[in-house]
Design an enzyme around this catalytic site. Sequence first.
Site, PDB file in Angstrom:
ATOM      1  N   CYS A   2      51.543 -31.480 -11.748  1.00 25.12           N
ATOM      2  CA  CYS A   2      52.365 -32.298 -11.141  1.00 25.12           C
ATOM      3  C   CYS A   2      53.393 -32.105 -11.836  1.00 25.12           C
ATOM      4  CB  CYS A   2      51.872 -34.007 -11.749  1.00 25.12           C
ATOM      5  SG  CYS A   2      50.579 -33.460 -11.015  1.00 25.12           S
ATOM      6  N   TRP A  75      50.445 -33.752  -8.029  1.00 25.51           N
ATOM      7  CA  TRP A  75      49.363 -32.802  -7.106  1.00 25.51           C
ATOM      8  C   TRP A  75      48.209 -33.581  -8.152  1.00 25.51           C
ATOM      9  CZ3 TRP A  75      50.188 -28.785  -3.606  1.00 25.51           C
ATOM     10  CH2 TRP A  75      48.549 -27.928  -4.238  1.00 25.51           C
ATOM     11  N   ASN A 101      50.846 -34.846 -16.188  1.00 24.30           N
ATOM     12  CA  ASN A 101      50.865 -33.900 -16.007  1.00 24.30           C
ATOM     13  C   ASN A 101      49.438 -33.563 -16.285  1.00 24.30           C
ATOM     14  OD1 ASN A 101      50.630 -31.555 -14.080  1.00 24.30           O
ATOM     15  ND2 ASN A 101      51.973 -30.607 -15.154  1.00 24.30           N
ATOM     16  N   GLU A 479      40.606  -6.379  -2.866  1.00 25.99           N
ATOM     17  CA  GLU A 479      41.521  -7.235  -2.826  1.00 25.99           C
ATOM     18  C   GLU A 479      42.486  -6.449  -2.871  1.00 25.99           C
ATOM     19  OE1 GLU A 479      42.291 -10.155  -1.774  1.00 25.99           O
ATOM     20  OE2 GLU A 479      43.657 -10.935  -3.249  1.00 25.99           O
ATOM     21  N   GLU A 486      50.098  -5.631   2.008  1.00 26.96           N
ATOM     22  CA  GLU A 486      50.603  -6.739   2.580  1.00 26.96           C
ATOM     23  C   GLU A 486      51.954  -7.174   2.527  1.00 26.96           C
ATOM     24  OE1 GLU A 486      49.059 -10.702   2.487  1.00 26.96           O
ATOM     25  OE2 GLU A 486      47.891 -11.091   0.168  1.00 26.96           O
ATOM     26  N   HIS A 502      30.176   9.705   3.347  1.00 24.32           N
ATOM     27  CA  HIS A 502      30.223   8.865   4.994  1.00 24.32           C
ATOM     28  C   HIS A 502      30.938   8.496   5.854  1.00 24.32           C
ATOM     29  CE1 HIS A 502      25.574   7.977   3.526  1.00 24.32           C
ATOM     30  NE2 HIS A 502      26.145   7.138   2.821  1.00 24.32           N
ATOM     31  N   LYS A 602      52.103 -18.230   4.654  1.00 20.11           N
ATOM     32  CA  LYS A 602      50.824 -18.564   4.015  1.00 20.11           C
ATOM     33  C   LYS A 602      49.668 -19.651   4.137  1.00 20.11           C
ATOM     34  CE  LYS A 602      49.798 -18.956  -0.743  1.00 20.11           C
ATOM     35  NZ  LYS A 602      49.031 -17.736  -1.216  1.00 20.11           N
TER      36      LYS A 602
HETATM   37  O1  M6R Z   1      43.865 -20.475   2.779  1.00 21.21           O
HETATM   38  P1  M6R Z   1      43.652 -19.148   2.658  1.00 21.21           P
HETATM   39  O2  M6R Z   1      42.577 -18.875   1.908  1.00 21.21           O
HETATM   40  O3  M6R Z   1      42.542 -20.040   4.189  1.00 21.21           O
HETATM   41  O4  M6R Z   1      44.070 -18.127   3.138  1.00 21.21           O
HETATM   42  C1  M6R Z   1      43.386 -16.609   3.849  1.00 21.21           C
HETATM   43  C2  M6R Z   1      44.565 -16.450   4.093  1.00 21.21           C
HETATM   44  O5  M6R Z   1      45.090 -16.558   5.036  1.00 21.21           O
HETATM   45  C3  M6R Z   1      44.907 -15.901   2.572  1.00 21.21           C
HETATM   46  O6  M6R Z   1      44.235 -14.906   1.444  1.00 21.21           O
HETATM   47  C4  M6R Z   1      45.257 -14.025   2.875  1.00 21.21           C
HETATM   48  O7  M6R Z   1      45.242 -12.796   3.505  1.00 21.21           O
HETATM   49  C5  M6R Z   1      46.828 -13.779   1.741  1.00 21.21           C
HETATM   50  N1  M6R Z   1      47.960 -13.628   2.116  1.00 21.21           N
HETATM   51  C6  M6R Z   1      46.241 -12.289   1.208  1.00 21.21           C
HETATM   52  O8  M6R Z   1      47.260 -12.559   0.308  1.00 21.21           O
END
Ligand code: M6R
Length: 607
Positions: A2, A75, A101, A479, A486, A502, A602
């Site tokens: 917050c 928040w 907070n 990950e 990305e 494989h 996002k």
């Molecule tokens: O809000 P969410 O966790 O459901 O989002 C899932 C994906 O869209 C999110 O993790 C996306 O892959 C990110 N950009 C990864 O860094």
Amino acid sequence: MCGIFGCATSGSKAAEIIHGALKRLEYRGYDSVGEATIFEGKIYIKKDQGKIDDVHSLLNLDDLPGSLGIGHTRWATHGAPSKINAHPHTDCGEKIAVVHNGIIDNFDELKAELENLGHTFKSKTDTEVIPHLIEENLRHGLPFIEAVKEALKRLDGSYALAIISTLEPDKIICARKESPLIIGIGEEAMYCASDIPALLPLTNKIISLDDGEVAVIWSRGYEIRRLNDWAIVAREPEIITWTVEMAEKQGYPHFMLKEIHEQPLALRNTLRLQDLYLDLIATFLDRAKNVFLVACGSSYNACLAASYMFSKLACISAYPVVASEFIEQFGSAVNIDSAVLAVSQSGETADTLMSVDYARNRAATILGLTNVVGSTLTRVSRVYILQQSGPEIGVAATKTFTAQLLVLAQIALRVAKLRGKLSSQEIKGLEKELKSIPDIVEKTIKMNVEKASQIAKKYRDSRFFVFVGRGINTATALEGRLKLLEIAYVPSLAFPAGESKHGPISLIEPGVPVIFICPRDKTRKAIIGNIMEMKARGASIISVIEEGDEEIKRLSDDYFEVGRTVSEIFSPIVFIIPLQLFAYYMAVEKGLDPDKPRNLAKSVTVK
Ligand code: M6R
């Protein structure tokens, strides 16, 4: 997370100043807002659920009287966003108002104690215990500042606080433990705030409070003391040269880097979740005949890691499923005996919600893990957990990914307990280790910032990367690869090392960088074998190792080291850190904006 703010002026209208400062703190939280001022011996409060602009157009936050006051942008952690739960919170006699907070861990017991003493609570927040505790101390005859001091000593958890009272109408008491708090020194005014952006148009002279410090501020001065021995703290103010935009990022060039650095704090917060909800989720998972972990992107990678945790700790088969495939892959197998644990940072991802909807219609139990209060996932889940990471602005999930892992690990441990799958000694050992993870992550970040930048410089022109892991760190490889592709747009492949022969090894030619995740667990011998295979084909080996692993260091062209003493189950939380940093610096090296990668949003709210 917050935002709090307070100002003591010598005559200016506090409400307008507070309103402006809260707007600059809105990025820290935005589900509710409130202000309190003192005027002629009375506390005036305006607060409501909603964004600042919406609440302001409804209530006119600026017309509170008085030259001293506090404000809060929320928040939610404890208690849903609502007018009653919005800060400031007051005591029974409305002589004290508090903005906070953080999270008070022992609020349940304090609340019960205070209710027994006749205090009436209005909200469902943890914060409200604070004004009542102070009020109780006043009833015992303590002067106001003493009453605050004694109240603070009873609080477990984290807090940044600004407290005002009609008993000391010219002062604001500020206190800090684990949540950020700074003091601003102005002309004829003093301020306190969670963060620098709130202060910038008002002053550039600031003092940061340390944990365990209390500051009393008034329009022309301040005093800082240590809570434990009440000794005075002398600290020189610093002059800030940031712009507001730089300040929102706390001086980091991008939100992603800031959020990577916020991980120790975010992880500490996930160790403070309410037992009740963790236990309920564990109970539903224990009872279910089949368990599905449903998510997209990074949240899916967290679920993949969690499937190893559930299997290894609790002997449960929990199927990690990419949400967009859930109905096709497992739809017919879902029934009243199924539990679906949906994991979504935003709580709004369309594919995840569609899977949840489908499973609900087939009478499955829906459990949720999300970061966003009031998100759709919280509304459709039988039980949900808020992971308490604070807003994540960078498109790439970083702090929310590691927090998801830590929550999932806690749930797996609880299921293991319920099922009697671990001895009490093993449980104690793992719980102890859980608590040490934020510190190990903090150290790992420090160890890798420079290194990641150097390695990114060396490999910036590589056109293709491979990420390899084994066991639970297959999820770390996936990950790490997702981060790199990305935000730095580098085509990459990730797979469990055992799959190499494989197929994927045919892509290896001299100079291809292969990133190996190498914890000191039982996968180590096999991983060394995989490194040798790749080396034999001319790959450049970049390893992520535990500090001091000389053997793998010698086999590697480059290496990242992470802090030690993590058991296999928790290792992805630590091993992912250098890969987040590496992806970040690769994007920066290529002149890309890591916060806003092309074609991505996002929150993916369309199927
Ligand atoms: O809000 P969410 O966790 O459901 O989002 C899932 C994906 O869209 C999110 O993790 C996306 O892959 C990110 N950009 C990864 O860094």
